[in-house]
Scaffold this motif. Structure first.
Motif, PDB file in Angstrom:
ATOM      1  N   THR A 264       0.865  -1.186   0.000  1.00 10.33           N
ATOM      2  CA  THR A 264       0.000   0.000   0.000  1.00 10.33           C
ATOM      3  C   THR A 264       0.898   1.232   0.000  1.00 10.33           C
ATOM      4  O   THR A 264       2.099   1.135   0.301  1.00 10.33           O
ATOM      5  N   VAL A 265       0.292   2.380  -0.312  1.00 13.78           N
ATOM      6  CA  VAL A 265       1.111   3.599  -0.376  1.00 13.78           C
ATOM      7  C   VAL A 265       1.731   3.880   0.992  1.00 13.78           C
ATOM      8  O   VAL A 265       2.875   4.350   1.083  1.00 13.78           O
ATOM      9  N   PHE A 292       0.328   0.828  -6.241  1.00 12.40           N
ATOM     10  CA  PHE A 292      -0.034   0.603  -4.828  1.00 12.40           C
ATOM     11  C   PHE A 292      -1.223  -0.350  -4.758  1.00 12.40           C
ATOM     12  O   PHE A 292      -2.148  -0.263  -5.573  1.00 12.40           O
ATOM     13  N   ALA A 301      -4.231   7.193  -1.361  1.00 17.22           N
ATOM     14  CA  ALA A 301      -3.310   6.496  -2.275  1.00 17.22           C
ATOM     15  C   ALA A 301      -3.622   6.896  -3.715  1.00 17.22           C
ATOM     16  O   ALA A 301      -2.724   7.159  -4.519  1.00 17.22           O
TER      17      ALA A 301
END
Ligand code: N01
Length: 541
Positions: A264-265, A292, A301
């Motif tokens: 994930t970001v 992401f 994100a």
């Protein structure tokens, strides 16, 4: 022989065909091939005068696939795979059409296809389990099963502007481009729309037309394709690994080889996040949203990806005002299909290319000389409508489909209702290839087409071998599936955009997210499990 492979239990000898297939695109061709090889008597009706479906109709300048060709191709025949060589990373429409023609020749498909014939209506006899298929040539044939292999983006959306008949120049829709050469050299051309079709057209014609004016309602995120000829080494490497590549596609979320970070970001430093985006921007294509894991579910994100693309647009486009207009800000990236281009934003640095923002004043009407937008008159020799399609449900609703109790169009008035995107309750023995409620347009279409076609072929084979002649979804199973499709979409940012996925591009169409967002891999397992559980959710007789 063909006949020997089919069970002798059939009661269909008095019918014209076992199966009528509508459409001779990639879905219809493969459906014909698989069913015919199992001994079923099949016939295909196709509106065009050739095979290829979307690649037959979309002949506009610059038309090219946004999925890499070595993935966007059939996997069902190992020899076909080895003998065909794609010229470019993302092949152009003429090359994809050549491939479709090659497949039709190689598997002798044309002998079972009637061209230049539209299926107008379908009517099901509930007592006899027979579909009557009516064509625009006043032919009526009867078949046990019908497969609608009619594509998701085959019903062109042509907005009805006032005064269209007054215009003295030519009007073309990208999805219905003429077969003969259209000479645009030196001409004054207007393009309405800035979706994938527009972006490819604009980029291709900008250098040769006299003057080009683009009418934009919503800007689009577009990523460089980084297209190039494939080298001999690359081709050899792919051909030696095709079985593994195909298996990867089948087990992937979108039917392409994923280039995901798996993070994930929030799990990446800002610097690593930027590197992940920069790498995908340079590599080219649709993988930017895969940077992401949470791009399509987490607004923060998403905004990192969107802002990265906007910063690229600002860097490419010389005029800051034009760059701002071209930068999408009203929807999350990936919630409208991203475009893939080769110099699109650069086109606006040319003196002969002008951008008109329709948010400042919409198209009011067409005139004899051109069109009027925002109170200003524009003069054109040619106007190109790159205005898209009545997606997914449009092609089915264009056929008057009557299951007995009512029409499919009536049933779908408030959005499509299917079980697995393959069938709809009340319409037995009618299969849809890549229908609404399946991953379909969110995936590499050929991977999804092959999976659906194989499923349908196996199912018809199973019915035949079991001496049965009818299959229909159970209402509760369909209701549950529709809920699941909606729930999956609602967990993402997808419903936020006014996209064609949502039906939002068609005035009056119910706003609902139509494809199944859960992924090709998950979906394949669901379909396989339904069969393993004895066609769970279907009634067979
Ligand atoms: O259609 P679209 P498309 N007045 O619906 C505008 C696939 N495809 O043919 O966004 C003014 O995306 C409309 O504006 P808005 C791909 O999946 C793939 O380009 O609704 N404007 C929009 O800008 C793609 O997503 C490839 O505000 C009007 C445009 O017209 C899908 O096909 C190539 C209007 C329509 O864009 C559809 O793409 C081409 C009006 N009345 C297509 N009505 C590749 O593989 C509509 N618009 C690369």
């Amino acid at each position: 022989t063909q006949a020997a492979t089919k069970s002798d239990t059939r009661q269909d000898a008095n019918l014209d065909y076992d199966v009528v297939i509508i459409g001779a695109g990639f879905a219809g061709m493969y459906q014909l091939h698989t069913l015919r090889s199992k001994g079923f008597r099949c016939h295909v009706y196709e509106t065009g005068d050739g095979v290829g479906g979307t690649w037959y109709w979309n002949r506009y300048p610059g038309a090219r696939c946004d999925v890499e060709s070595v993935y966007y191709s059939y996997s069902f025949d190992k020899d076909l795979e080895q003998e065909w060589t794609w010229p470019e990373r993302y092949s152009a429409q003429p090359d994809i059409l050549k491939y479709a023609d090659h497949v039709a020749d190689r598997f002798d498909l044309r002998k079972d296809i009637t061209f230049e014939t539209r299926v107008d209506s379908l009517e099901f006899d509930q007592a006899a389990n027979i579909w009557s298929v009516h064509t625009d040539k006043d032919e009526i044939v009867q078949a046990r099963y019908v497969v609608a292999a009619i594509g998701c983006l085959s019903s062109s959306q042509i907005p009805q502007f006032d005064g269209m008949d007054d215009f003295r120049g030519k009007i073309y829709h990208t999805g219905r481009w003429p077969h003969e050469d259209v000479d645009l050299d030196g001409k004054r051309v207007g393009v309405v729309g800035t979706g994938s079709s527009a972006i490819q057209t604009i980029t291709k014609i900008a250098p040769s037309v006299g003057d080009l004016t683009v009418f934009q309602r919503t800007p689009n995120f577009s990523i460089p394709a980084n297209n190039r000829p494939l080298t001999e080494d690359e081709i050899a490497a792919v051909k030696s690994r095709y079985p593994q590549i195909r298996e990867t596609l089948r087990r992937s979320r979108a039917g392409i080889v994923p280039k995901a970070t798996g993070k994930t970001v929030g799990e990446l430093t800002p610097e690593d996040a930027r590197k992940a985006l920069q790498m995908r921007w340079e590599d080219g294509g649709l993988q930017i949203t895969a940077a992401f894991e949470d791009t399509l579910v987490n607004p923060a994100a998403n905004d990192v990806v969107a802002e990265f693309v906007r910063s690229q647009i600002r860097e490419i486009v010389d005029d800051p005002h034009t760059a701002e207009l071209l930068s999408p800000k009203t929807y999350p990236i990936g919630t409208k299909r991203c475009c893939v281009d080769t110099g699109y934003f650069e086109s606006y640095n040319r003196d002969n290319v002008h951008l008109v923002d329709l948010n400042a004043g919409p198209i009011e009407r067409f005139t004899a000389q051109g069109l009027r937008a925002g109170g200003k008159d524009y003069e054109f020799d040619v106007i190109i409508l790159a205005t898209g399609f009545d997606a997914m449900t449009g092609p089915l609703n264009n056929i008057d489909i009557r299951g007995g109790a009512g029409s499919l169009k009536e049933k779908w008035e408030h959005g499509p209702r299917t079980y697995l995107g393959i069938m709809s309750e009340g319409f037995p023995n009618l299969f849809m290839i890549t229908g609404p409620g399946s991953p379909s347009v969110l995936s590499n279409m050929i991977v999804s087409i092959e999976q659906h076609v194989d499923w349908v072929t196996d199912t018809i084979g199973h019915l035949d071998e079991s001496g049965m002649s009818r299959i229909e979804p159970v209402k509760e199973a369909e209701d549950k599936w529709v809920d699941r499709v909606n729930e999956a979409a609602s967990m993402t940012l997808m419903p936020q955009a006014n996209s064609w996925y949502m039906g939002a591009n068609i005035p009056g169409k119910t706003r609902i997210f139509m494809p199944f967002v859960g992924g090709v891999n998950v979906y394949r397992d669901i379909c396989d499990k339904v069969v393993a559980d004895g066609y769970d959710g279907f009634a067979l007789a």
